[in-house]
Structures are given as C-alpha cells and as structure tokens.
Scaffold this active site. Sequence first.
Site, short mmCIF file in Angstrom:
data_model
loop_
_atom_site.label_atom_id
_atom_site.label_comp_id
_atom_site.label_asym_id
_atom_site.label_seq_id
_atom_site.Cartn_x
_atom_site.Cartn_y
_atom_site.Cartn_z
NE ARG A 31 46.47 29.33 -12.82
CZ ARG A 31 47.34 28.75 -12.65
NH1 ARG A 31 48.83 29.60 -12.06
NH2 ARG A 31 46.60 27.99 -12.62
CB SER A 58 45.84 29.31 -9.35
OG SER A 58 46.88 30.93 -9.16
CB ILE A 59 40.44 27.06 -10.52
CG1 ILE A 59 40.05 28.24 -10.41
CG2 ILE A 59 39.64 25.99 -10.14
CD1 ILE A 59 39.55 28.09 -8.86
CB ILE A 106 21.78 35.36 0.31
CG1 ILE A 106 21.47 36.64 0.83
CG2 ILE A 106 20.17 34.99 -1.65
CD1 ILE A 106 22.89 36.94 1.13
N GLY A 110 22.84 26.50 -9.97
CA GLY A 110 21.52 25.60 -10.30
C GLY A 110 21.16 26.66 -11.76
CB CYS A 126 41.48 33.84 -16.48
SG CYS A 126 42.47 33.02 -15.36
CG ASN A 169 37.44 34.10 -18.06
OD1 ASN A 169 37.16 33.63 -17.01
ND2 ASN A 169 36.29 34.91 -18.47
#
Length: 653
Positions: A59, A61-62, A297, A370, A2, A84
């Site tokens: 927010r 949302s998780i 990537i 990592g 957040c 957050n």
Amino acid sequence: MCGIAGAVWYDERKALSEADLGRMTHVLRHRGPDDEGFYVKHLAGGNQPECGVALGHRRLSIIDISGGHQPMCNEEETLWIVFNGEIYNFRSLRRNLEESGHRFTTRSDTEVLLHLYEEKGLDFLADVNGMFALALWDEPRRRLVLARDRLGEKPLVYRCEPDRLLFASELKALLEVPGIGREVDPEALDAYLLYQYVPYPWTIYRGIRKLPPGHFAVYENGQLKVRPYWVPDFSHEERPDWEDAVEQVRELLRRSVELRLEAEVPLGAFLSGGIDSTIVVGLMQQLATERVRTFSIGFPVVEYDETRYARIAAEAFHTDHREFCVEPDAIKILPRLVWHYDEPFADSSAIPTWYVAEMTRQHVTVALTGDGGDELFGGYPRYWAIALAEGIHGLPFWLRWVFHERLWRWASQARQKSFWGRVRRFTEALHLPVGERYLEWIAIFNSCRRWALYTPEFQDCLAMAHPERFFLDTYARVAGRDVISAISLADLFTYLPCDLLVKVDIAAMAHSLETRPPFLDHHLVEYAGKLPGAWKVRGRRGKRILLAAFKDLIPPAIQTRGKMGFGVPLDHWFRGPLAELARGLLLHPRTIRRGYFRREAVEKLLAEHQQGRWNHSYRIWALLFLELWIRRWIDGEESPDLEGFLTPASQTL
C-alpha cells in the site's frame, strides 16, 4: 496507489504458500512502501469444489491513511478485495449506498467497491469513475473477479493454468512463483519491434497475459472468462452547437480536475509547458486554496528542453514551481529501467519521465499530468499529416501520379533526417489505405524491415503472426469516422494504454509516486471522442476546441508554440557516446547466438546510422533494450557490465 498479487487454485499441489505470496509482494514494495497485508485460506469441498485463495497487497497510503488496510473484507468476511488505484467519485457512491442501507467501517474508497459488488454483482463497475486494477474474492461463490480501469491507467497481468489462476500488478511478481517459466513468446517479440511495446493481451512471456483496459475477468470452477464492461460507441460523430461543445469540454475537464484533487497527502503536477499540462495546472490553481506545486525537468540540449515554457505557465498561475536540469545518464539508468519495466519497452522518453518522477516524489506523493490530451484532441503533427495524405489520395489519378513521381524523384536520394527524407517517408506510404499508411509511419520496424532482420529460423516461428492486426482491428471499429477522428481514437485505445500510460505508471511507481491524468476521465473521453475531427485539427494546428475552451487560461506564448516531444538525443548518442555500447552488445556472439537476428542485418543498421544515411536511433534503442532485458530476465544477469562495452571517452556520458 498500490501493488497487488495473488492466486486461486483447485489443486492443492498448486497452492500458493504465504512465503510465495510474500516474495510476490516484496518485489512490488516500490508500488506500496507504507503497508503490507495478506489473506490466505483453504476452503473444503462440500457442495462446491475444494479450493484455495491467496491475496497480497502493498500500500501507498493516499486516502484514509489510518483505516485503509488491505486485503479488505465486508462485514461478514465473505468478500475480500485487493485494490490498486483511486475511485474519484467514491464519496457520491458511498452516499447512495448508505441510503440503500449499507454500513461502512472505514473512509476508504476501497470499501465502496465491496458494497457496490454486494449491491450490483458483476455490474459493480458501471458507475465507478477512477483508475484501478483489482482482485475481488467472492467466497460463497468461490469466484475471483479481476478488473482494470477503462483506459488502462493501472496494470494487471495474469497466468491461467489448469486448476490455478495467478495475478499481479507487474510481471516480476509472477516470476517469484516456483515453476513459472520464462519462455519468450515469438509473436510478442515481433509485436514489440513493430510498436516499441508489447501490446495487450500479450506479454513477452508465453502463457502470461495482460488484462485489456475496460475489461474484467471471472475465474470460477477452474474456468476463466474475460469480457469488456466499457465499450464506448465512437462509430458515429455528434455535432452539437459549437459554443455548447466548448462549454461542455471546459466543464467536463474542470470537474475531472476537481475530482482528482482528493488526497490526504501532498499533491502537485507535472508541468511541461505544453497546452495540456498548462490547462491542468491552471484549473488546479483555480480550484485550490493554496499555491499549486509544479515540477518540470530540463536538459542542457536546447531542442529537448521545455522549461522556458513551463516557467511561463508557472509565473502566469503563481505556482510553487521547481525546475530540475539533468544530464541524462543512459549507462546509469538503463539497468534500472530494464528491471522496473519488466518486459521490452523502447519508448526512450521513459528516461526523462523517470527523472521528473524521481524529482517530484521528493516533494509530493500525488501528481496530476496532461496525458491523453493529444489523442483526445488531435495534438500530434502526424494527425494533420494523415489528413494531408488522404487529401492527396482523393486527387484525380494523373495528379496523384505527378505528385508522387516528382516528390519521389526529389526525395529518393535524401538523407532521412533532412526535410526531403521526411517527404520520402510520407510518399512511400501514400498508396496504402489509411490504417496501413499510418501504421507504416509509426512502426519502429515495419514488416519489411523486421523480416530482413530476422534469421530464417525465427521467421519460421512467426508464420502465423500478424501483429499489425492489433492496431488495424481497433482502427476498423472507427473507420467510418473522418480520418483524424479515426486515427486519433485508434491511438487512444492502442498507443495510449500500451505505451504512454505504461511509461508513466512504471516510472512514477518506481518512486512511489501516484499520477492522475484528468484528460482520461471517461465522461470527458466519451464526449470528446464523438466530436468531429475538424473541430480538433485544422491545417497544421491541433486542439482547436480545447484552445477555444481555455483561451483565457493559456498564456499566448504557449497557445502558439509548436509541439515538442519529451525525449532524449538518441540520434546523437548512437553516433557518439553510445555507439560502442550498441555495437558491442548487439553484435556480441552471445546476442547473435540467440537466433533472432541476422548479424549482417544488424551490422548494416548500425553502419547506416553511424554514417548518417538513416536515423535508426529508435530501432537501435529497441534492440539494445531487448538485449539488456534478455540478459536480466532470461539469463538472470542482475548487474550487466555496460561500461565494459564503452571506450574511455564515452564513459563520461
């Protein structure tokens, strides 16, 4: 994940209106695109001073997607919080609180913090395991509490004025408040050119500060007090049985990964093919009930491309793997980086981090990383180099003299990019104490180079500035340890939170992607930080105990691979496609008139790089990013015309 913002004031003339608060949260919408909430209240006098409070929240949302709206309050509406981050152990904390009589109305980890504060007051963070930045308003006491996680994964900035405190997740939100000045802090600019970032507690602006990692701040009766709540003692090493230590490292990291799999949204991982991300993904796959989604990537330039190693790890763990090959476009991405990073930030690996976050967010909302493994387990080549230098420093004087003089003679005429050029840099700092030697190696502009760059007028502004103290004071707290432990721990509390975690947080949140680094679980940090440096680095090989703990999990080709940086070919760019951009911007009359840098010093820097005498690419990038930042955030130039500085051929980059 957040974005938060708000204020407390004791003078009604400094009140934050709902419109002000709306603008603050609006510029943070990338951090939280799913929901928005506000709490604004004026409290009359009586037994306590008259004051007002405003809390704003965006927010992503998780957890508890339907019930986690913020600002959130307790049952009596006497405590309010904007938060957050993620509290990974919230379920066990909640069970303990329920056994003590607390009642919950949501499934959110945020509500746990409110009840912990009810239970423990200002000690409410002692048992919290997570990454976070928060603001908690205690209405009966008229007290605002700000706090930041132990390692600095989540950002929090504030401005303390007479009769008002402002706070936000990002600087750009504070700048939305009417009357907030944008005066550059000369000491912060000086520190930026040393480190390539502005270290806490500074920000680039006068009067605005970062809350340091592992600290909380209490604003009460118009007074602000900042103090730490987590101070690990790494001054002495612990040497348990080797096999016990190997097993403990394995179990602590396994448990950390398990905690970070909590989510109600799609979850995956960055997979570079390095040791750290490979271990994280391997543990994820062991703990998961379905194939883990992994993302890498790649770049057309072979020395910057790690996808072949990522592919080996993905095949070993049978992950649902996606690779993206991109041609970094500095002209396109630079203005976006300048807007999102808020202040000068010269780590060029922000470019590939931006791309991998952008691609990953197309498939998942949370990604494990990592980050932290190199600092915690001695993964950087510079750690064995500092140990080598210390070994040479311990030789008899005559041997040191012969070693230094011979190497210096051979290396003094070498180009910087050559082997002997690196030897020259190594020998130049051999006479310095360990902390100063290391700082000389990692500096973008060391003190001599910065002083030669600055105009006399700017030098006068820095008479009392000592940015080196930020690193050296941290190093001094662990200087009694072996050299590898001391230097790596100093990096853990400086380079990691100020550079690497900022880079990942901003790049990921720009795309509304939450990242979670299991290596930064504070239980693992507290344990591994006390282990001997020799258990981590032997010769030129780092992460010794980590490799021992996960030898069955890491494919052989990854165990033996060398360290590869996550970067872009700046050296090539500034001798080729971006040469005209750098020269045009850095020598532009408008740039020179700012009064920071001597024109002839900048010309020399550019010429030496163009001629191949020195690799000044990181220095040029730092100056370029600074100038673009000034044009955007000080001059108010929202869309700089970078292509106007390019030749037609370079516009195809």
